[in-house]
Design an enzyme around this catalytic site. Structure first.
Site, PDB file in Angstrom:
ATOM      1  CE  LYS A 178      -4.273  -1.658   2.174  1.00 55.03           C
ATOM      2  NZ  LYS A 178      -5.182  -1.484   3.345  1.00 55.03           N
ATOM      3  CE1 TYR A 190     -10.516   6.406  17.341  1.00 58.11           C
ATOM      4  CE2 TYR A 190     -12.414   7.820  17.744  1.00 58.11           C
ATOM      5  CZ  TYR A 190     -11.203   7.593  17.130  1.00 58.11           C
ATOM      6  OH  TYR A 190     -10.655   8.558  16.316  1.00 58.11           O
ATOM      7  CE  LYS A 237      -7.933   8.946  18.481  1.00 59.71           C
ATOM      8  NZ  LYS A 237      -6.607   9.169  17.852  1.00 59.71           N
TER       9      LYS A 237
END
Length: 351
Positions: free
Chosen positions: A77, A218, A222
């Site tokens: 990639k 998630y 953070k």
């Protein structure tokens, strides 16, 4: 101690839902003036082969960045991305370096390569991150993957790069260097049900201590980043490195999520629908990186940037419980990363 404009601001009292609507619909992307010229400068972008990371590559190279390091997990990639960027920006040098954020060894090897092979580094964007539907431990570290990638490895890399950026900027007479960590306004949504867990970090690896919810995990990862950041920035002189934290907002067409599962299919569909209705374009989201790393100056050191403006951190951070969690998290993270000599690195930064 260097002050942070964001920490000195009063916390927001608006609910996360209303805050999100305000953010997504009332603010428009800000782009640098056409006279902005990054010729001669070198940049590093992690998670650079897709989504906001890839678009930010286009925007930085479009401003004349001379050399760009694509820090990616997949060689193929990365090579495909680099080939397309070289074709679009033939005057720039674009290199592909492997970085696996689930591996401490890979993070350390990447930082060592930066030190050994780059004569200068002007701009670093730590964009790599993940959201996972399912609870899973990283094979190398034994920590839950989302916390590993979004928090532990991100801030290990941050600490390892700080003295390298400082030294090279001084040697080249280009101080200060810029290091922008990509955070998320989603930290404001975390319910931080783990606030009384002690020890704190191991609790994220144990479903009996912190039940799994992929959205909350998630958001929590953070929020951990914000808690740690509010102490880390004070170790850094903004005359050496400007360190800030940026939220690109809710953005369409990113590859943040890895490994969808049937157990959370309905929630994943709901998030997809909301994102496509309210989400910013990838171009708009990436512009926040350019703004944080190029347009913002020393006033942004130690700050949270949201909607292209300096903003307060999550409300929890200003509370007594939040301040206590920040102290606990700092001590536990220093212990976790002791193998990399992080305490000595930070102690020597201002010398």
């Amino acid at each position: 101690m260097t002050s942070s404009v964001s920490l000195e601001m009063p916390p927001r009292t608006t609910g996360f839902g209303l805050l999100t609507l305000d953010s997504q619909f009332l603010y428009r992307a800000k782009y640098p003036p056409k006279s902005t010229n990054l010729n001669g400068q070198t940049g590093i972008i992690t998670g650079a082969s897709t989504g906001i990371g890839l678009e930010s590559c286009h925007q930085f190279l479009g401003l004349g960045l001379s050399r760009l390091i694509l820090a990616v997990r997949s060689q193929k990639k990365g090579d495909d991305t680099a080939a397309a960027l070289r074709k679009a920006f033939p005057k720039a040098r674009v290199d592909v370096w492997i970085l696996e954020m689930e591996s401490y060894k890979s993070v350390q090897a990447f930082a060592a390569r930066v030190d050994a092979e780059l004569p200068r580094i002007d701009i670093t964007i730590l964009n790599a991150g993940m959201l996972s539907n399912d609870f899973e431990l990283s094979k190398e570290t034994g920590h839950e993957r989302v916390v590993q990638v979004n928090y532990l490895s991100t801030f290990l890399l941050t600490i390892l790069l700080l003295p390298i950026l400082k030294a090279k900027a001084k040697a080249n007479g280009t101080s200060p260097a810029r290091l922008t960590v990509v955070g998320s306004g989603a930290a404001l949504a975390s319910k931080h049900g783990w606030q009384d867990q002690r020890p704190l970090l191991p609790a994220f690896d144990d479903l009996n201590r912190i039940p799994w919810n992929f959205g909350e995990r998630y958001w929590s990862s953070k929020l951990l980043g914000q808690l740690f950041f509010t102490k880390l920035y004070a170790c850094v002189d903004p005359d050496d490195v400007i360190l800030n934290l940026v939220d690109p907002g809710l953005v369409k067409n990113t590859s943040l999520q890895r490994g969808p599962s049937e157990s959370s299919l309905l929630l994943a569909v709901a998030i997809y629908v909301v994102t496509n209705i309210a989400g910013r374009s990838v171009k708009s989201g990436a512009s926040s990186y350019v703004d944080a790393a190029v347009m913002k100056g020393k006033e942004s050191h130690g700050c949270f940037i949201m909607d292209w403006e300096l903003r307060p951190f999550a409300k929890f951070i200003y509370s007594p419980k939040g301040k206590d969690c920040a102290e606990v998290l700092w001590k536990e993270t220093m212990a976790e990363l002791k193998f990399a000599g992080v305490e000595d690195i930070l102690a020597n930064l201002k010398k």
